[in-house]
Enzyme design. Sequence first.
Site, PDB file in Angstrom:
ATOM      1  CG  ASP A   1      -1.910   1.123   1.175  1.00  0.00           C
ATOM      2  OD1 ASP A   1      -1.499   2.274   0.932  1.00  0.00           O
ATOM      3  OD2 ASP A   1      -3.115   0.853   1.333  1.00  0.00           O
ATOM      4  CG  HIS A   2       1.545   4.061  -3.370  1.00  0.00           C
ATOM      5  ND1 HIS A   2       0.398   3.627  -3.975  1.00  0.00           N
ATOM      6  CD2 HIS A   2       1.558   5.404  -3.511  1.00  0.00           C
ATOM      7  CE1 HIS A   2      -0.253   4.660  -4.476  1.00  0.00           C
ATOM      8  NE2 HIS A   2       0.421   5.765  -4.203  1.00  0.00           N
TER       9      HIS A   2
ATOM     10  CG  HIS B   1      -4.035   4.167  -1.145  1.00  0.00           C
ATOM     11  ND1 HIS B   1      -3.045   3.224  -1.054  1.00  0.00           N
ATOM     12  CD2 HIS B   1      -4.240   4.350  -2.471  1.00  0.00           C
ATOM     13  CE1 HIS B   1      -2.656   2.871  -2.271  1.00  0.00           C
ATOM     14  NE2 HIS B   1      -3.383   3.536  -3.149  1.00  0.00           N
TER      15      HIS B   1
HETATM   16  N1  LIG Z   1      -1.016   2.035 -12.372  1.00  0.00           N
HETATM   17  C1  LIG Z   1      -1.117   2.469 -11.112  1.00  0.00           C
HETATM   18  O1  LIG Z   1      -0.955   3.669 -10.794  1.00  0.00           O
HETATM   19  C2  LIG Z   1      -1.435   1.512 -10.027  1.00  0.00           C
HETATM   20  C3  LIG Z   1      -1.644   0.166 -10.287  1.00  0.00           C
HETATM   21  N2  LIG Z   1      -1.901  -0.682  -9.252  1.00  0.00           N
HETATM   22  C4  LIG Z   1      -2.079  -2.113  -9.490  1.00  0.00           C
HETATM   23  O2  LIG Z   1      -0.919  -2.618 -10.146  1.00  0.00           O
HETATM   24  C5  LIG Z   1      -1.248  -3.650 -11.040  1.00  0.00           C
HETATM   25  C6  LIG Z   1      -0.756  -3.267 -12.438  1.00  0.00           C
HETATM   26  O3  LIG Z   1      -1.424  -2.096 -12.837  1.00  0.00           O
HETATM   27  P1  LIG Z   1      -1.016  -1.303 -14.161  1.00  0.00           P
HETATM   28  O4  LIG Z   1       0.447  -1.286 -14.355  1.00  0.00           O
HETATM   29  O5  LIG Z   1      -1.732  -0.015 -14.087  1.00  0.00           O
HETATM   30  O6  LIG Z   1      -1.684  -2.190 -15.297  1.00  0.00           O
HETATM   31  P2  LIG Z   1      -1.415  -2.128 -16.862  1.00  0.00           P
HETATM   32  O7  LIG Z   1      -2.683  -2.577 -17.513  1.00  0.00           O
HETATM   33  O8  LIG Z   1      -0.819  -0.849 -17.276  1.00  0.00           O
HETATM   34  O9  LIG Z   1      -0.291  -3.235 -17.083  1.00  0.00           O
HETATM   35  C7  LIG Z   1      -0.576  -4.606 -17.023  1.00  0.00           C
HETATM   36  C8  LIG Z   1       0.686  -5.384 -17.256  1.00  0.00           C
HETATM   37  O10 LIG Z   1       0.361  -6.768 -17.220  1.00  0.00           O
HETATM   38  C9  LIG Z   1       0.852  -7.391 -18.398  1.00  0.00           C
HETATM   39  N3  LIG Z   1      -0.010  -8.490 -18.780  1.00  0.00           N
HETATM   40  C10 LIG Z   1      -1.341  -8.477 -18.999  1.00  0.00           C
HETATM   41  N4  LIG Z   1      -1.763  -9.711 -19.353  1.00  0.00           N
HETATM   42  C11 LIG Z   1      -0.682 -10.509 -19.334  1.00  0.00           C
HETATM   43  C12 LIG Z   1      -0.460 -11.868 -19.607  1.00  0.00           C
HETATM   44  N5  LIG Z   1      -1.476 -12.704 -19.922  1.00  0.00           N
HETATM   45  N6  LIG Z   1       0.775 -12.341 -19.513  1.00  0.00           N
HETATM   46  C13 LIG Z   1       1.817 -11.549 -19.195  1.00  0.00           C
HETATM   47  N7  LIG Z   1       1.676 -10.253 -18.910  1.00  0.00           N
HETATM   48  C14 LIG Z   1       0.432  -9.737 -18.986  1.00  0.00           C
HETATM   49  C15 LIG Z   1       0.842  -6.316 -19.440  1.00  0.00           C
HETATM   50  O11 LIG Z   1       1.715  -6.696 -20.466  1.00  0.00           O
HETATM   51  P3  LIG Z   1       1.570  -6.172 -21.979  1.00  0.00           P
HETATM   52  O12 LIG Z   1       1.789  -4.685 -21.925  1.00  0.00           O
HETATM   53  O13 LIG Z   1       2.672  -6.838 -22.673  1.00  0.00           O
HETATM   54  O14 LIG Z   1       0.200  -6.524 -22.419  1.00  0.00           O
HETATM   55  C16 LIG Z   1       1.324  -5.137 -18.623  1.00  0.00           C
HETATM   56  O15 LIG Z   1       2.725  -5.184 -18.498  1.00  0.00           O
HETATM   57  C17 LIG Z   1      -2.752  -3.827 -10.928  1.00  0.00           C
HETATM   58  O16 LIG Z   1      -3.007  -4.822  -9.979  1.00  0.00           O
HETATM   59  C18 LIG Z   1      -3.234  -2.470 -10.412  1.00  0.00           C
HETATM   60  O17 LIG Z   1      -4.443  -2.581  -9.705  1.00  0.00           O
HETATM   61  C19 LIG Z   1      -1.937  -0.245  -7.958  1.00  0.00           C
HETATM   62  C20 LIG Z   1      -1.716   1.075  -7.651  1.00  0.00           C
HETATM   63  C21 LIG Z   1      -1.493   2.061  -8.660  1.00  0.00           C
HETATM   64  O1  LIG Z   2      -3.316   3.352  -5.887  1.00  0.00           O
HETATM   65  C1  LIG Z   2      -3.611   4.284  -6.600  1.00  0.00           C
HETATM   66  O2  LIG Z   2      -3.029   5.471  -6.345  1.00  0.00           O
HETATM   67  C2  LIG Z   2      -2.967   6.475  -7.355  1.00  0.00           C
HETATM   68  C3  LIG Z   2      -2.648   7.767  -6.610  1.00  0.00           C
HETATM   69  O3  LIG Z   2      -1.408   7.651  -5.955  1.00  0.00           O
HETATM   70  P1  LIG Z   2      -0.594   8.964  -5.577  1.00  0.00           P
HETATM   71  O4  LIG Z   2       0.561   8.478  -4.796  1.00  0.00           O
HETATM   72  O5  LIG Z   2      -0.225   9.622  -6.870  1.00  0.00           O
HETATM   73  O6  LIG Z   2      -1.514   9.828  -4.788  1.00  0.00           O
HETATM   74  C4  LIG Z   2      -4.263   6.581  -8.124  1.00  0.00           C
HETATM   75  O7  LIG Z   2      -4.107   7.471  -9.204  1.00  0.00           O
HETATM   76  C5  LIG Z   2      -4.643   5.216  -8.661  1.00  0.00           C
HETATM   77  O8  LIG Z   2      -5.926   5.293  -9.286  1.00  0.00           O
HETATM   78  C6  LIG Z   2      -4.727   4.206  -7.544  1.00  0.00           C
HETATM   79  O9  LIG Z   2      -4.870   2.908  -8.095  1.00  0.00           O
END
Ligand SMILES: NC(=O)C1=CN([C@@H]2O[C@H](COP(=O)(O)OP(=O)(O)OC[C@H]3O[C@@H](n4cnc5c(N)ncnc54)[C@H](OP(=O)(O)O)[C@@H]3O)[C@@H](O)[C@H]2O)C=CC1
Ligand SMILES: O=C1O[C@H](COP(=O)(O)O)[C@@H](O)[C@H](O)[C@H]1O
Length: 486
Positions: free
Chosen positions: A174-175, A237
């Site tokens: 939980d960042h 969070h």
């Molecule tokens: N983005 C954010 O700010 C935050 C995200 N999170 C959590 O972090 C996690 C990742 O989120 P996020 O980075 O935004 O998601 P994205 O959709 O941007 O990225 C998903 C990643 O998973 C890979 N992927 C999807 N399907 C497969 C598969 N079948 N095999 C291998 N790789 C796969 C994708 O690869 P490819 O690109 O090659 O398809 C990509 O690298 C989630 O659980 C999200 O809830 C939590 C807090 C904040």
């Molecule tokens: O976990 C999450 O946090 C971001 C916001 O993080 P912050 O550190 O920039 O405040 C939020 O944008 C995202 O939707 C959520 O998954």
Amino acid sequence: MKTLPDFDMVLFGGTGDLAMRKLLPALYQQVRAGTVPQGSRILAAARKPLSREAFLELAETTCRPFLGADYDADTWRAFAARISYFPMDVQAGASYGALGAALGLHPDRVRVFYYSTSPDFFATISDHLGAAGLITEASRVVVEKPLGHDLDSSREINDAVGRHFAERQIFRIDHYLGKEPVQNLLALRFGNVLFEPMWRREWVQDVQITVAEQLGVEGRGDFYEGTGALRDMLQNHLLQLLCIVAMEPPPSSDPDAVRDEKLKVLRSLKPFTPADVAARTVRGQYKAGAVAGAPVAGYVEEPGVAPGSRTETFVAVKAEIETWRWAGVPFFLRTGKRMPEKLAEIVINFRQVPHAIFGEATQGTRSNRLIIRMQPDESMRLHLVAKQPGDAMALHPVHLNLDFSESFRARRLEAYERLLMDAIRGRLTLFVRRDEQEAAWRWVEPILESWAASEDRPKAYTAGSWGPAASSALLSRDGLAWNEED
Ligand SMILES: NC(=O)C1=CN([C@@H]2O[C@H](COP(=O)(O)OP(=O)(O)OC[C@H]3O[C@@H](n4cnc5c(N)ncnc54)[C@H](OP(=O)(O)O)[C@@H]3O)[C@@H](O)[C@H]2O)C=CC1
Ligand SMILES: O=C1O[C@H](COP(=O)(O)O)[C@@H](O)[C@H](O)[C@H]1O
């Protein structure tokens, strides 16, 4: 800073938004700080069929804006030298062979599996890692939030991950717990005697926790549709921040001592009845407006969002903690997208003086409050009144800066950077234990159920505003208002 142990980090979802915006930049910063041993490796895995060179090019172009002035080509080269890329479908068992061959047999070497993918894959990845024999005693797994979409699904994922990793190996991230001011709040509360006697219902009038973002869903409409602000932000969070404010002093800084106290807070939250949900929660959804002077579309116009969507992009809740320390003190929590500013803060409003010998001047709303700000700046300020220099006994609001950022010149670590290093070092204190996570789901579930059963839609608010009017009404019913301090 102390050097890390030798490690291999497998980054599932290595091409994703989180990896590119937070995780790779955090690892780069540690290479720059000189803490990453020469032999440590980052093994990025994702679906895209990229060569190592193409992945590194993508990573450099995408990460660079997030590194700002800290980017330099030589450090990047040193960082990139540690990275390899594995194009693979995490659902296909056969694709773990190459990963296994690269990891080799190193039973004592720290191995961190970071699941930066959809939680739908967490069980499958764990099963395949287990079947391929890649989970060693020195392995850890970092799982992202939200874990599941309700209590049952979070249990299923935790069970599946727990079949392969012991609880001491599971780092539920939980960042917000990694943010510097949150750490500082722990230091302020448990490193000083001054606040403890006042940290209770006799002296605290109300607590407000706000996490506001200017951003919308930023192309993550598909993900956000099934999630919403309550699951995405409040269940994790904001409730973790509430725990840090409200927990009893733990007997030590040992991970379980801290997590036991947070768990007690979560279990003491007054449960919601359906009537409470109507009276103590507000959900909103942004419509078109303007943020920072630029016009922005409404939520339902975002890609991936269903027409007529009922997903909330704003939530405000009045929480109550049923303990001797906090009985009767409201904890107001709110979070939303497309708000006027990026703001994350905790406000502790202390009671006003019981008898005003200086007249109305001491009764102003600006004094007797502690503001812990995590964004946009990191600060901790105690707002008081003091006498204005001069003849007259005129009082003026002043603040004491409590984070002493001037005294400590060291670079402040970004939250993900601190937490990644903690995971590599095996320090669990800032990670969420399973029972905490489940207690948080248990508390928010009646809200989700009531909303799902209701005919009502989330209340519309204009992008660039502080949410629906009902959010202010939630406080004004108690004669209070959201903090508007600079
Ligand atoms: N983005 C954010 O700010 C935050 C995200 N999170 C959590 O972090 C996690 C990742 O989120 P996020 O980075 O935004 O998601 P994205 O959709 O941007 O990225 C998903 C990643 O998973 C890979 N992927 C999807 N399907 C497969 C598969 N079948 N095999 C291998 N790789 C796969 C994708 O690869 P490819 O690109 O090659 O398809 C990509 O690298 C989630 O659980 C999200 O809830 C939590 C807090 C904040
Ligand atoms: O976990 C999450 O946090 C971001 C916001 O993080 P912050 O550190 O920039 O405040 C939020 O944008 C995202 O939707 C959520 O998954």
